[in-house]
Design a protein around this motif. Sequence first.
Motif, PDB file in Angstrom:
ATOM      1  N   ILE A   1      38.083  35.617  29.468  1.00  0.00           N
ATOM      2  CA  ILE A   1      39.301  35.523  28.173  1.00  0.00           C
ATOM      3  C   ILE A   1      39.205  33.866  28.023  1.00  0.00           C
ATOM      4  O   ILE A   1      39.430  33.139  28.758  1.00  0.00           O
ATOM      5  CB  ILE A   1      40.530  36.116  28.447  1.00  0.00           C
ATOM      6  N   LEU A   2      38.928  33.587  26.745  1.00  0.00           N
ATOM      7  CA  LEU A   2      39.170  32.250  26.421  1.00  0.00           C
ATOM      8  C   LEU A   2      39.947  32.098  24.983  1.00  0.00           C
ATOM      9  O   LEU A   2      39.989  32.686  24.062  1.00  0.00           O
ATOM     10  CB  LEU A   2      37.894  31.694  26.070  1.00  0.00           C
ATOM     11  N   ILE A   3      41.183  31.289  25.248  1.00  0.00           N
ATOM     12  CA  ILE A   3      42.158  31.071  24.037  1.00  0.00           C
ATOM     13  C   ILE A   3      42.056  29.756  23.762  1.00  0.00           C
ATOM     14  O   ILE A   3      42.412  28.906  24.729  1.00  0.00           O
ATOM     15  CB  ILE A   3      43.556  31.559  24.430  1.00  0.00           C
ATOM     16  N   ILE A   4      41.639  29.118  22.489  1.00  0.00           N
ATOM     17  CA  ILE A   4      41.834  27.921  22.039  1.00  0.00           C
ATOM     18  C   ILE A   4      42.684  28.005  20.920  1.00  0.00           C
ATOM     19  O   ILE A   4      42.699  28.620  19.917  1.00  0.00           O
ATOM     20  CB  ILE A   4      40.437  27.364  21.404  1.00  0.00           C
ATOM     21  N   ASP A   5      43.850  27.095  21.129  1.00  0.00           N
ATOM     22  CA  ASP A   5      44.696  26.995  20.010  1.00  0.00           C
ATOM     23  C   ASP A   5      45.333  25.769  19.979  1.00  0.00           C
ATOM     24  O   ASP A   5      45.270  24.943  20.622  1.00  0.00           O
ATOM     25  CB  ASP A   5      46.039  28.362  20.475  1.00  0.00           C
TER      26      ASP A   5
ATOM     27  N   LEU B   1      43.926  41.459  27.518  1.00  0.00           N
ATOM     28  CA  LEU B   1      43.704  41.836  28.995  1.00  0.00           C
ATOM     29  C   LEU B   1      43.294  43.311  29.263  1.00  0.00           C
ATOM     30  O   LEU B   1      42.436  43.635  29.941  1.00  0.00           O
ATOM     31  CB  LEU B   1      44.952  41.507  29.799  1.00  0.00           C
ATOM     32  N   ARG B   2      43.867  44.251  28.337  1.00  0.00           N
ATOM     33  CA  ARG B   2      43.549  45.741  28.318  1.00  0.00           C
ATOM     34  C   ARG B   2      42.018  45.683  27.877  1.00  0.00           C
ATOM     35  O   ARG B   2      41.375  46.786  28.550  1.00  0.00           O
ATOM     36  CB  ARG B   2      44.231  46.433  27.210  1.00  0.00           C
ATOM     37  N   VAL B   3      41.622  45.241  26.912  1.00  0.00           N
ATOM     38  CA  VAL B   3      40.301  45.312  26.496  1.00  0.00           C
ATOM     39  C   VAL B   3      38.871  44.895  27.218  1.00  0.00           C
ATOM     40  O   VAL B   3      38.032  44.794  26.928  1.00  0.00           O
ATOM     41  CB  VAL B   3      40.021  45.299  24.936  1.00  0.00           C
ATOM     42  N   THR B   4      39.575  43.559  28.127  1.00  0.00           N
ATOM     43  CA  THR B   4      38.490  43.000  28.868  1.00  0.00           C
ATOM     44  C   THR B   4      38.080  43.486  30.018  1.00  0.00           C
ATOM     45  O   THR B   4      38.921  44.197  30.741  1.00  0.00           O
ATOM     46  CB  THR B   4      39.098  41.387  29.076  1.00  0.00           C
ATOM     47  N   LYS B   5      36.895  43.827  30.529  1.00  0.00           N
ATOM     48  CA  LYS B   5      36.239  44.172  31.521  1.00  0.00           C
ATOM     49  C   LYS B   5      36.716  43.445  32.878  1.00  0.00           C
ATOM     50  O   LYS B   5      36.962  42.322  32.898  1.00  0.00           O
ATOM     51  CB  LYS B   5      34.775  44.329  31.513  1.00  0.00           C
ATOM     52  N   LYS B   6      36.824  44.223  33.823  1.00  0.00           N
ATOM     53  CA  LYS B   6      37.066  43.396  35.365  1.00  0.00           C
ATOM     54  C   LYS B   6      36.023  42.717  35.502  1.00  0.00           C
ATOM     55  O   LYS B   6      34.755  42.911  35.383  1.00  0.00           O
ATOM     56  CB  LYS B   6      37.198  44.564  36.486  1.00  0.00           C
TER      57      LYS B   6
ATOM     58  N   LYS C   1      46.135  34.335  36.937  1.00  0.00           N
ATOM     59  CA  LYS C   1      45.559  32.961  37.154  1.00  0.00           C
ATOM     60  C   LYS C   1      44.791  32.400  36.006  1.00  0.00           C
ATOM     61  O   LYS C   1      43.980  33.267  35.482  1.00  0.00           O
ATOM     62  CB  LYS C   1      44.606  33.138  38.330  1.00  0.00           C
ATOM     63  N   PHE C   2      45.130  31.165  35.631  1.00  0.00           N
ATOM     64  CA  PHE C   2      44.340  30.669  34.317  1.00  0.00           C
ATOM     65  C   PHE C   2      44.254  29.273  34.855  1.00  0.00           C
ATOM     66  O   PHE C   2      44.496  28.505  35.604  1.00  0.00           O
ATOM     67  CB  PHE C   2      45.072  30.766  33.325  1.00  0.00           C
ATOM     68  N   LYS C   3      43.000  28.601  33.911  1.00  0.00           N
ATOM     69  CA  LYS C   3      42.760  27.215  33.900  1.00  0.00           C
ATOM     70  C   LYS C   3      43.031  26.650  32.531  1.00  0.00           C
ATOM     71  O   LYS C   3      42.883  27.410  31.493  1.00  0.00           O
ATOM     72  CB  LYS C   3      40.962  27.196  34.166  1.00  0.00           C
ATOM     73  N   LYS C   4      43.548  25.631  32.613  1.00  0.00           N
ATOM     74  CA  LYS C   4      43.803  25.012  31.208  1.00  0.00           C
ATOM     75  C   LYS C   4      43.231  23.559  31.064  1.00  0.00           C
ATOM     76  O   LYS C   4      43.081  22.869  32.029  1.00  0.00           O
ATOM     77  CB  LYS C   4      45.328  25.009  30.873  1.00  0.00           C
TER      78      LYS C   4
ATOM     79  N   ASP D   1      39.843  34.647  34.201  1.00  0.00           N
ATOM     80  CA  ASP D   1      38.805  35.327  34.661  1.00  0.00           C
ATOM     81  C   ASP D   1      39.345  36.456  35.013  1.00  0.00           C
ATOM     82  O   ASP D   1      40.375  36.544  35.999  1.00  0.00           O
ATOM     83  CB  ASP D   1      37.979  34.835  35.624  1.00  0.00           C
ATOM     84  N   LYS D   2      39.254  37.877  34.475  1.00  0.00           N
ATOM     85  CA  LYS D   2      40.000  38.943  34.796  1.00  0.00           C
ATOM     86  C   LYS D   2      39.426  39.449  35.994  1.00  0.00           C
ATOM     87  O   LYS D   2      38.206  39.655  36.257  1.00  0.00           O
ATOM     88  CB  LYS D   2      39.717  40.066  33.719  1.00  0.00           C
TER      89      LYS D   2
END
Length: 159
Positions: free
Chosen positions: A95-99, A86-91, A138-141, A157-158
Amino acid sequence: DNAGKILDQGCGTGEYSLLFGERYTGLDFNKDYIEHARKKYPGIFIHGSAVSMDSLIDNSFDVVYSVGLYHHLQNDEAKKAIEETLRVTKKGGRILIIDAMLPKNPLNIIGFILRKMDRGGNVRKVEDTLKLLPSDIKFKKEIISSYPFDFVTIMIDKE
């Protein structure tokens, strides 16, 4: 394809850089992976930890993604890695996390056995993975089932 700078958090040996070229930055804790990637692939490769990405500037990436990283981290490490993301992502960035996740179908015994054997060691139920996110996010999964494996995809979406 209008994304600018892209960070692959936990890039491994760097193959995904072929998708993005010079816009790509890969970060991984394994020095050998980074050395291999630097010799073979385009982009920037940084030896470092997803938990403390001190060498990366705040709000500097349009897209940050990870594939198969978080099940290698303990809960407290995973929470810190998400905070760093979150810190390094621009406004306005994404962000996408696949795990990996434990199978949602309790009858998928093979999936449970294979996930428990995973060298990551921290494969979670999807609800436990979601608990790693800050409560105000807020996120979508999506859950992807490809027998015997299940994966969770989290998109943020930041704002």
